[in-house]
Scaffold this motif. Structure first.
Motif: not given
Length: 333
Positions: A81-83, A230-233, A240-244
């Protein structure tokens, strides 16, 4: 796990990935039900004095049920749920690895052999129904798996499942069921596929399936837009690493696992093919030995024994491709 507790997770390390676990009650119930049913079938056969291969039991329990537990209750489920990448690995395990382990246990053959005759007949009729035949038809089942993966990631399905617990559990079941449509009919010893799906054809289908299975990972890794962005941002922890970049890691992991799974899948088919060829050769040898036997003289006949009469072998009388090939070989000799 609640959203609040997910936001307080410690930084993910290899040690935490291996040591972090959480209880997933629906998944545990499914694992328990499958384990009890499979164990009952094995016990029933052994009670009748009929063996069941220990390798099938090991594959079903360790790879199938073990993979299901790992995907739904290990550190992958704790951090999904976070990565993004743990969720991607989790889903590809459910879609490819778990079905392979279950199929290697050959649950269909076990069910047909362990169930009473009436129940086995009803199950066989269900497995040969038009709906099941259509869903498990080669290429149709492959398209369903591909469509499932693309639907999960490129529709609101996945983002909604992250918010809604029951839908998340349904997604788990959806992924396992879709994978089983491809793998179980191919690996079972029952006649679950059309007659033209010989072992060479199955090997070619598995090779094609391995290519298709890599497509979702390639698309995820190269996709310009964020999946459930939107969830992970909103829920990404500070460590955490950059979402992309997280999404690219997930796509790469999906490709790697898909290609790794294709190899044992192909090896399993090649092993079945070799066993089938050996069994066919043994049966043919026995038939030739019986047909080339010398006809014994009638009992009580004391006249000089005539020259032995040879029974005409089957390939001289039957009209089929195998007989024609043997006749050509003898003509060449």
């Amino acid at each position: 796990m609640t959203v609040q507790s997910a936001g307080r997770l410690a930084e993910l390390t290899a040690g935490r990935l291996l040591s972090s676990w959480q209880l997933d009650v629906p998944a545990l119930l499914l694992v328990s039900a499958l384990g009890v049913l499979y164990g009952w079938g094995v016990a029933r056969l052994r009670g009748r004095g009929e063996p069941w291969p220990p390798a099938c039991v090991a594959a079903f329990v360790l790879i199938g049920l073990g993979g299901l537990v790992t995907a739904t209750m290990s550190g992958l489920a704790v951090y999904d749920h976070v990565l993004f990448w743990p969720a991607a690995v989790q889903n590809i395990l459910l879609d490819l690895v778990v079905p392979l382990g279950l199929a290697l246990g050959d649950p269909l053959r076990l069910a047909f052999e362990a169930l009473p005759e009436g129940a086995a007949g009803r199950l066989r009729r269900a497995m040969t129904s038009r709906v099941v035949r259509t869903l498990t038809f080669p290429l149709v089942s492959t398209a369903l798996v591909l469509g499932t993966e693309l639907t999960v990631y490129f529709t609101p399905y996945f983002a909604t499942a992250l918010r809604v617990g029951w839908l998340h559990e349904l997604m788990y079941l959806h992924l396992v069921a879709a994978g089983c449509l491809v793998v179980v009919p191919v690996l079972t010893h029952e006649e679950a596929l059309p007659t033209w799906c010989t072992h060479p054809v199955r090997a070619a289908l598995i090779f094609l399936d391995g290519i298709v299975d890599a497509v979702p990972g390639v698309v995820v890794m190269t996709h310009g837009s964020l999946i459930a962005g939107s969830w992970y941002l909103h829920h990404a922890p500070s460590w955490s690493p950059d979402v992309q970049h997280d999404q690219q890691i997930g796509g790469g992991a999906m490709i790697s696992i898909a290609e790794l799974v294709a190899l044992p899948f192909l090896l399993a088919i090649l092993y079945q093919w070799a066993r089938a060829e050996r069994a066919q050769t043994t049966a043919l040898d026995r038939r030739l030995d019986a047909e080339l036997a010398v006809v014994p003289a009638p009992a009580g006949d004391h006249s000089p024994a005539p020259s032995p009469e040879r029974v005409r072998p089957w390939w001289e009388t039957e009209q089929n491709d195998v007989a024609a090939r043997i006749r050509r070989q003898h003509a060449d000799d």
